[in-house]
Design a protein around this motif. Structure first.
Motif, PDB file in Angstrom:
ATOM      1  N   LEU A 138       0.877  -1.156   0.005  1.00 50.24           N
ATOM      2  CA  LEU A 138      -0.093   0.063  -0.024  1.00 50.24           C
ATOM      3  C   LEU A 138       0.880   1.211   0.092  1.00 50.24           C
ATOM      4  CD1 LEU A 138      -1.755  -2.143   1.483  1.00 50.24           C
ATOM      5  CD2 LEU A 138      -2.953  -0.580   2.258  1.00 50.24           C
ATOM      6  N   ALA A 139       0.427   2.060  -0.708  1.00 48.95           N
ATOM      7  CA  ALA A 139       1.289   3.433  -1.057  1.00 48.95           C
ATOM      8  C   ALA A 139       0.761   4.507  -0.278  1.00 48.95           C
ATOM      9  CB  ALA A 139       1.858   3.682  -2.353  1.00 48.95           C
ATOM     10  N   SER A 140       1.325   5.651  -0.227  1.00 48.54           N
ATOM     11  CA  SER A 140       0.931   6.712   0.602  1.00 48.54           C
ATOM     12  C   SER A 140       0.072   7.622  -0.316  1.00 48.54           C
ATOM     13  CB  SER A 140       1.894   7.686   1.344  1.00 48.54           C
ATOM     14  OG  SER A 140       1.366   8.653   1.751  1.00 48.54           O
ATOM     15  N   THR A 141      -0.977   8.359   0.213  1.00 44.83           N
ATOM     16  CA  THR A 141      -1.643   9.358  -0.565  1.00 44.83           C
ATOM     17  C   THR A 141      -1.507  10.584   0.075  1.00 44.83           C
ATOM     18  OG1 THR A 141      -3.534   9.165   0.642  1.00 44.83           O
ATOM     19  CG2 THR A 141      -3.257   7.829  -1.416  1.00 44.83           C
ATOM     20  N   GLN A 142      -0.633  10.782   1.150  1.00 45.19           N
ATOM     21  CA  GLN A 142      -0.209  11.857   1.807  1.00 45.19           C
ATOM     22  C   GLN A 142       1.170  12.135   1.941  1.00 45.19           C
ATOM     23  OE1 GLN A 142      -2.933  13.278   3.548  1.00 45.19           O
ATOM     24  NE2 GLN A 142      -4.170  11.810   2.114  1.00 45.19           N
ATOM     25  N   ARG A 150       3.132  12.944   4.289  1.00 44.84           N
ATOM     26  CA  ARG A 150       3.808  12.551   5.819  1.00 44.84           C
ATOM     27  C   ARG A 150       4.307  11.101   5.176  1.00 44.84           C
ATOM     28  NH1 ARG A 150       2.047  12.210  11.930  1.00 44.84           N
ATOM     29  NH2 ARG A 150       3.826  11.156  12.419  1.00 44.84           N
ATOM     30  N   ALA A 151       3.622  10.459   4.217  1.00 45.08           N
ATOM     31  CA  ALA A 151       3.892   9.074   3.946  1.00 45.08           C
ATOM     32  C   ALA A 151       3.709   8.083   5.029  1.00 45.08           C
ATOM     33  CB  ALA A 151       5.508   8.806   3.607  1.00 45.08           C
ATOM     34  N   LEU A 162      -6.509   7.379   2.854  1.00 48.35           N
ATOM     35  CA  LEU A 162      -5.355   8.043   3.702  1.00 48.35           C
ATOM     36  C   LEU A 162      -4.132   7.110   2.606  1.00 48.35           C
ATOM     37  CD1 LEU A 162      -4.134   9.887   5.553  1.00 48.35           C
ATOM     38  CD2 LEU A 162      -3.909   7.817   7.068  1.00 48.35           C
ATOM     39  N   ILE A 163      -4.284   5.898   2.739  1.00 47.57           N
ATOM     40  CA  ILE A 163      -3.409   5.149   2.043  1.00 47.57           C
ATOM     41  C   ILE A 163      -4.294   3.899   1.136  1.00 47.57           C
ATOM     42  CG2 ILE A 163      -1.274   5.137   3.265  1.00 47.57           C
ATOM     43  CD1 ILE A 163      -2.185   2.732   4.803  1.00 47.57           C
ATOM     44  N   ASP A 165       3.851   4.770  10.370  1.00 45.74           N
ATOM     45  CA  ASP A 165       3.889   6.334  10.376  1.00 45.74           C
ATOM     46  C   ASP A 165       2.379   7.016  10.104  1.00 45.74           C
ATOM     47  OD1 ASP A 165       6.794   6.387  10.468  1.00 45.74           O
ATOM     48  OD2 ASP A 165       6.668   5.820   8.232  1.00 45.74           O
ATOM     49  N   MET A 166       1.441   6.191  10.614  1.00 40.30           N
ATOM     50  CA  MET A 166       0.193   6.718  10.497  1.00 40.30           C
ATOM     51  C   MET A 166       0.050   8.108  11.356  1.00 40.30           C
ATOM     52  SD  MET A 166      -1.461   4.619   8.569  1.00 40.30           S
ATOM     53  CE  MET A 166      -3.357   5.067   8.722  1.00 40.30           C
TER      54      MET A 166
END
Lengths: 302, 198
Positions: A198-202, A204-205, A293-294, A225-226
């Motif tokens: 799963l990759a980040s959409t934010q 802050r990663a 978010l991810i 890293d949530m």
């Protein structure tokens, strides 16, 4: 109270009884049946013998020669002392592992007329000559002594019972802990386990990884890293299918942003399109309301 | 005739002498069964000091209760093995409260191949005992892995069926079925020994 078990049910449970693996109620019901059923008793004996034979399957491991010789000498010496000291157990329930238990009970005694201690047998011998008052005093003192001893034994019994209950609780806790760990390991290491990134959409990663074992329908999700959540909010994990998102549970990350979610949900391989995490009101919603978010898509990693 | 299945005359004589208070018989019992029992106990407890204590308790129990041994309820080795296993499991249960990691430290099973024990001394130093071990090990080795795991968790770790279900993530009914199938197969394998002994 033990549940009722019919003859066929008991026969089915006899192997577990022979292995000592029956849980409390079932064991009680099986043993109640065995008291009246010679056929089951006979079968149980055969199965017990089979279970005992497993000892022969353990890797042969002779005891160290010196250690073995010392043990043998100790056993023979103890047996000789035991023979000299008295007979073997006449009472099946009175088994003792050695002289230690004999020492628990102090010899019954009464004070003599000079303030010392004499054996009760001698007190009896002297009872006739010294008069009734001495016999009465001895009887009273004996009762006091027996009472004190009984109270001490009762205290010791209560302490041991409490200790046993505590150990049993601890054992149950440890077994559950191990079971959880084994279950997690099994869901990560199975031959058919799928791994979905799963990759980040934010910016802050935050990121995550889903382990999916289609054979057992177990889903194990790790997040990193949530961002911290505000009060009254949870993260919610979604399995995205053609029919819509399916909730796989809610979670709150630890202070370092990590989280683990486990769920069991059967889903054909061709029904999973993506994994997503959204922020939702505490407890989650039937359908996602927030922006993912991810997200992780599925289908290219197979 | 394998002593596991039918009490041998030597076993009967040993029990009779112990019941009569002959301490030399206890020494002979030790000589005859120490290796078998130690192999089992060390497999369960893992620690040589613990194993020695368990063995001493087991032989002492046999000495004290020799008069109550009922030949009709199974061979002498079965009686001894049940006592030793029970005491070994008690030992690891009390130890687990402070040493949780012992679960992982327990030695993994490595069953003897059907061909025999190679250079390892025979536990009973007799061909009959070797035959029993060969048949049992072969029967265990032929069990499907999940059935073998179920029996191992119950027998060597003292876990109940519910605990096994939790530990393996399998339904309780599946665990029960596996235990029954495994032990029934083992019983049938031992029946072959009985037939051969006739």
């Amino acid at each position: 109270m033990s549940p009722e078990m019919g003859h066929d049910d008991v026969r089915t449970a006899l192997a577990a009884e022979a292995l000592g693996a029956l849980d409390g109620d079932e064991a009680e019901a099986v043993r109640a049946h065995l008291a009246d059923c010679a056929e089951c008793r006979s079968e149980l004996e055969e199965l017990r013998e089979a279970a005992a034979a497993l000892a022969h399957a353990a890797p042969p491991a002779p005891m160290d020669a010196d250690r073995s010789a010392r043990l043998r000498a100790r056993l023979v010496a103890r047996a000789a002392a035991d023979r000299a000291g008295g007979a073997h157990d006449a009472n099946p329930d009175a088994f003792s592992t050695g002289p230690a238990l004999k020492a628990v009970a102090p010899p019954l005694s009464v004070p003599d007329d000079r303030g010392g201690v004499i054996p009760i047998a001698r007190a009896r011998e002297r009872r006739g000559g010294m008069g009734g008052w001495l016999a009465a005093a001895a009887a009273v003192l004996l009762l006091i002594g027996v009472g004190a001893y009984a109270a001490r034994m009762k205290g010791r019994y209560d302490a041991l019972s409490e200790r046993y209950a505590s150990l049993d609780d601890e054992r149950t806790r440890l077994v559950r802990s191990v079971a959880r760990r084994d279950s997690t390991l099994a869901s990560l290491s199975g031959a058919g386990v799928q791994v979905i990134e799963l990759a980040s959409t934010q910016r802050r990663a935050p990121n995550g990884r889903m382990f999916w074992d289609p054979a057992t329908a177990r889903w194990t999700f790790f997040a990193h890293d949530m961002p911290a959540l505000k009060a009254g909010r949870d993260y919610q994990l979604w399995l995205i299918t053609p029919a819509g998102p399916v909730s796989a549970g809610t979670f709150r990350p630890s202070p370092d942003g990590g989280a683990v979610v486990q769920a069991t949900y059967p889903l054909p391989r061709d029904q999973l399109k993506a994994i997503a995490v959204t922020e939702e009101p505490a407890g989650g919603l039937p359908k996602p309301s927030g922006t993912p978010l991810i997200v992780g898509t599925y289908g290219t990693t197979e | 005739m394998p002593d596991t299945l039918v009490p041998a005359q030597a076993d009967r004589e040993l029990v009779r002498r112990m019941a009569a208070g002959d301490e030399a018989a206890l020494g002979a019992l030790h000589d005859r069964y120490a290796t078998l029992l130690h192999s089992l106990v060390i497999r369960i407890v893992g620690d040589p000091d613990d194993a020695e204590e368990v063995l001493e308790e087991t032989f002492w129990q046999a000495w004290r209760q020799a008069g109550r041994y009922e030949e009709g309820r199974g061979g002498l080795s079965t009686w001894l093995v049940m006592m030793a296993r029970s005491r070994a499991l008690d030992r690891i249960r009390s130890r687990r409260r402070v040493r949780e990691e012992r679960w992982e430290e327990l030695p993994e099973p490595s069953y003897v191949e059907a061909g025999g024990s190679g250079d390892v001394p025979s536990p009973l130093e007799s061909a009959q005992a070797d035959e029993v071990r060969r048949v049992v090990a072969s029967a265990v080795a032929r069990l499907p892995p999940e059935q073998r795991q179920t029996v191992e968790l119950a027998y060597f770790r003292g876990m109940s069926q519910t605990e096994i279900a939790e530990a393996t993530g399998q339904p309780l009914g599946t665990v029960k079925t596996r235990a029954r199938l495994a032990l029934t197969k083992l019983r049938d394998a031992l029946a072959v020994l009985r037939e051969d002994a006739r």
